[in-house]
Design an enzyme around this catalytic site. Sequence first.
Site, PDB file in Angstrom:
ATOM      1  N   GLN A 142      63.429  52.921 102.468  1.00 28.21           N
ATOM      2  CA  GLN A 142      62.956  51.921 101.377  1.00 28.21           C
ATOM      3  C   GLN A 142      63.946  51.566 100.561  1.00 28.21           C
ATOM      4  O   GLN A 142      64.351  50.928  99.538  1.00 28.21           O
ATOM      5  CB  GLN A 142      61.933  51.041 100.855  1.00 28.21           C
ATOM      6  CG  GLN A 142      61.261  51.987  99.954  1.00 28.21           C
ATOM      7  CD  GLN A 142      59.673  52.165  99.444  1.00 28.21           C
ATOM      8  OE1 GLN A 142      58.728  51.760 100.348  1.00 28.21           O
ATOM      9  NE2 GLN A 142      59.823  50.670  98.764  1.00 28.21           N
TER      10      GLN A 142
ATOM     11  N   ASP B 206      54.874  47.374 100.845  1.00 26.01           N
ATOM     12  CA  ASP B 206      53.517  48.974 101.170  1.00 26.01           C
ATOM     13  C   ASP B 206      54.090  50.117 101.397  1.00 26.01           C
ATOM     14  O   ASP B 206      52.546  50.331 102.551  1.00 26.01           O
ATOM     15  CB  ASP B 206      52.479  47.829 101.439  1.00 26.01           C
ATOM     16  CG  ASP B 206      50.746  48.984 101.946  1.00 26.01           C
ATOM     17  OD1 ASP B 206      50.938  49.761 100.705  1.00 26.01           O
ATOM     18  OD2 ASP B 206      49.366  48.765 102.388  1.00 26.01           O
TER      19      ASP B 206
ATOM     20  N   HIS C 226      55.094  53.761  97.662  1.00 22.30           N
ATOM     21  CA  HIS C 226      54.178  53.841  96.610  1.00 22.30           C
ATOM     22  C   HIS C 226      54.978  54.625  95.539  1.00 22.30           C
ATOM     23  O   HIS C 226      54.735  54.902  94.757  1.00 22.30           O
ATOM     24  CB  HIS C 226      53.300  54.086  96.957  1.00 22.30           C
ATOM     25  CG  HIS C 226      52.033  53.760  98.008  1.00 22.30           C
ATOM     26  ND1 HIS C 226      52.791  52.604  98.483  1.00 22.30           N
ATOM     27  CD2 HIS C 226      50.806  54.006  98.651  1.00 22.30           C
ATOM     28  CE1 HIS C 226      51.769  51.988  99.382  1.00 22.30           C
ATOM     29  NE2 HIS C 226      51.042  52.954  99.260  1.00 22.30           N
TER      30      HIS C 226
ATOM     31  N   GLU D 275      52.235  46.356  96.108  1.00 23.28           N
ATOM     32  CA  GLU D 275      51.033  46.721  95.676  1.00 23.28           C
ATOM     33  C   GLU D 275      50.544  48.254  95.603  1.00 23.28           C
ATOM     34  O   GLU D 275      51.598  49.157  95.929  1.00 23.28           O
ATOM     35  CB  GLU D 275      50.153  46.756  97.456  1.00 23.28           C
ATOM     36  CG  GLU D 275      50.712  46.868  98.724  1.00 23.28           C
ATOM     37  CD  GLU D 275      49.685  45.518  99.359  1.00 23.28           C
ATOM     38  OE1 GLU D 275      49.375  46.627 100.830  1.00 23.28           O
ATOM     39  OE2 GLU D 275      49.936  45.034  99.817  1.00 23.28           O
ATOM     40  N   ASP D 276      49.448  48.803  95.551  1.00 27.41           N
ATOM     41  CA  ASP D 276      49.066  50.557  95.355  1.00 27.41           C
ATOM     42  C   ASP D 276      49.813  50.592  93.897  1.00 27.41           C
ATOM     43  O   ASP D 276      50.463  51.823  93.620  1.00 27.41           O
ATOM     44  CB  ASP D 276      49.467  51.221  96.260  1.00 27.41           C
ATOM     45  CG  ASP D 276      48.690  50.669  97.668  1.00 27.41           C
ATOM     46  OD1 ASP D 276      47.459  49.754  97.546  1.00 27.41           O
ATOM     47  OD2 ASP D 276      48.843  51.045  98.714  1.00 27.41           O
TER      48      ASP D 276
END
Length: 242
Positions: A88, A110, A113, A138-139
């Site tokens: 990513q 997701d 992180h 998220e996270d």
Amino acid sequence: MGFFSDYIPRSGDKLLTKWAHYFEIYERELTRFRARPVTFMEIGVFRGGSLPMWKEFFAPGSTLVFIDIDPDCKAHEIEGTHVEIGSQGDPAFLASLADRYGPFDVILDDGSHLCPHQIASFEALWPHLTDRGVYMVEDCHSSYWPGFGGGYRNEASFIEYSKRLIDRMHSWYTDQDALFPFDDMARHLNSVRFYDSIVVCEKLDKQQPPTSLAIRNGKVEPSRKALTLRNRSSVFANKDGR
């Protein structure tokens, strides 16, 4: 939790790991996308538990794309989904996915992180989000962990990056041109919503700057004068004892 409270008790043998409060956020933010086929991307596959969940959540005919850096995750691909292997943090990889599958109605990060990855993915994929689409990360509590490129008030964290998005969204109204110039993100960013550990950015391609409406007796008078004023002061100044 609607769909998710029904789905969780009958989930399959593939492991799904989510914080309990995420499901209510999904329900609130994503239910409107269930009425028609959409294009959805999730960054992060891990044990593959989210693939069948999202396949059932979204309408039949949706394009469901999942990416992970671990080649073993390809084995979690199921009918009606696409698992692509890559980082990513690699803009070229993300651009190839956007060319192949985009634009996307929903993007959910997701993945690693790591704050640099979250920022890189957002910047690479935001242009490939549809009008009224949402980008969810998220996270985001990892923004408070130095080992993930974060730390409290670390300007390099994704949370601090997201806070600056709020400024960029409001740059239409700047009264300090040298310090705070107009940012083109204002033309595309409709809202930034913060939940516990999740940031949601909604896109809205605005062809025109915001318009103020003066309404009286059914007559509407539009104006953008407030966007051009400088050195303004409150009309209520000195009327409250200060």
